[in-house]
Write a protein that holds these residues in place. Structure first.
Motif, short mmCIF file in Angstrom:
data_model
loop_
_atom_site.label_atom_id
_atom_site.label_comp_id
_atom_site.label_asym_id
_atom_site.label_seq_id
_atom_site.Cartn_x
_atom_site.Cartn_y
_atom_site.Cartn_z
N VAL A 1 5.62 0.91 -7.15
CA VAL A 1 5.26 -0.42 -7.64
C VAL A 1 5.36 -0.44 -9.16
O VAL A 1 4.75 0.39 -9.83
N GLN A 2 6.16 -1.37 -9.68
CA GLN A 2 6.32 -1.44 -11.13
C GLN A 2 5.43 -2.52 -11.72
O GLN A 2 5.35 -3.61 -11.18
N ASN B 1 0.82 -1.21 0.00
CA ASN B 1 0.00 0.00 0.00
C ASN B 1 0.87 1.27 0.00
O ASN B 1 0.65 2.20 -0.79
N GLU B 2 1.88 1.26 0.88
CA GLU B 2 2.76 2.43 0.96
C GLU B 2 3.56 2.62 -0.33
O GLU B 2 3.71 3.73 -0.83
N MET B 3 4.06 1.49 -0.85
CA MET B 3 4.85 1.56 -2.09
C MET B 3 3.99 2.09 -3.23
O MET B 3 4.44 2.88 -4.07
N TRP B 4 2.74 1.64 -3.26
CA TRP B 4 1.82 2.06 -4.33
C TRP B 4 1.61 3.57 -4.27
O TRP B 4 1.67 4.26 -5.29
#
Ligand code: SF4
Length: 341
Positions: free
Chosen positions: A333-334, A325-328
């Motif tokens: 997020v790739q 969630n945080e990365m998104w």
């Protein structure tokens, strides 16, 4: 023997298990879990075969000789029925060893006992079912001995016992009625990842695997509910069943009934209640994810102890420092195309 009747199993696998005083572990190959060395030792003791000879052909010949004598002297023969044809009264028994035919040919008294669900309307339907059974059970086009019995031999008696034993009750349960479609081919247990790892003896009902879980529940849910957890809901059983028994879907329904039966695990209820509470509150859920990596640094005795049955023989995965969630949100997020660039 208690009542003065010596009952002899005539299927080779069943005979081995009878002499070993063991129960079957599969409905088509009852002694699949027994090694030939064990059979050799058993036959040496019971039939006087050569010491240390575990050759399957030799052992099969020894069993044949031993059973032949018993067939010739039997006073009565009892079979089940794979199918019974309503329009003609045929009782159909499928074996690969010819044991049913040997059994029914000699004694004057024959008894066939089978459940009501074995009855098919006519010979045309029988053709479909015998093909389905052989293909799904052993991959054969047709079972080696597919015999039809219609009347007693001359001067003999043929008794037919049609068993209900709770089957009519299953007819009234629309969610579980398809259990009665089963033709006992065993394909659902052959494909089941739980059965394949754990074997037939890990179930408490005498029929193992996905169909056994459902039949046990239909028969006595309070007694056999523990088998319901022997399912990963991969649905492979429902996919392979030749008569479209919705095995996994029924197991899922039975699980939903567990609380009503008073058999739901208290621990699992607390865990599910906790997860529901957390997932209903996204802020709390994200906060829990944020602190989760703390678990990575805890000493082993705090993570692997008697409260953690799952952890016996398994390692916990490492919690990531950052949640998906945080990365998104940070656009970290790739996608697949992005990562190929
Ligand atoms: S439920 Fe289907 S796959 Fe399983 S034994 Fe019965 S007929 Fe075969």
């Amino acid at each position: 023997m208690e009542r003065g009747i010596d009952v002899v199993e005539s299927d080779l696998g069943e005979r081995i298990l009878q002499l070993m005083h063991e129960a079957p572990s599969h409905i088509v190959m009852p002694a699949i879990h027994i090694k030939r060395e064990q059979v050799g030792e058993l036959f040496e003791k019971e039939m006087g075969t050569e010491k240390g000879n575990f050759d399957p052909a030799y052992l099969t010949h020894a069993a044949r000789k031993n059973l032949r004598h018993l067939f010739l002297n039997a006073e009565a023969a009892m079979t089940g029925a794979n199918f019974a044809v309503a329009s003609t009264g045929d009782i159909v028994v499928c074996t690969n060893e010819g044991n049913a035919d040997m059994g029914t040919s000699y004694p004057k008294l024959n008894i066939a006992a089978f459940g009501i669900e074995k009855i098919v309307p006519d010979l045309e339907s029988l053709g479909v079912f015998t093909r389905l059974l052989a293909r799904s059970a052993t991959g054969q086009p047709v079972t080696t001995y597919t015999s039809q019995y219609r009347r007693p031999r001359e001067g003999g008696e043929y008794h037919i016992i049609i068993v209900d034993n709770g089957r009519s009750e299953i007819l009234s349960k629309t969610d579980h009625i398809k259990t009665l479609n089963c033709i006992r081919c065993g394909a659902c247990m052959n494909t089941c990842p739980v059965y394949r790892r754990s074997g037939g003896y890990s179930y408490t009902y005498f029929i193992p695997g996905p169909i056994g879980i459902n039949l046990g529940m239909a028969h006595d849910p309070e007694k056999y509910y523990d088998n319901l957890s022997a399912c990963s809901l991969c649905i492979s059983c429902s996919d392979v069943c030749p008569v479209k028994v919705d095995l996994a879907e029924q197991i899922y329904k039975w699980r939903q009934d567990l609380d009503g039966l008073g058999k739901a695990s208290a621990g699992k209820k607390i865990m599910s209640g906790g997860m529901k509470f957390l997932m209903d509150r996204p802020a709390l859920f994200n906060a829990a994810l944020w602190v989760a990596p703390v678990v990575n640094g805890l000493p082993r005795f705090m993570k692997y102890n008697d409260f953690d049955a799952w952890g016996k023989g398994r390692e916990l995965p490492t919690f990531a420092k950052e949640s998906f969630n945080e990365m998104w949100k940070k656009n970290e997020v790739q996608g697949k195309e992005d990562s190929n660039e």
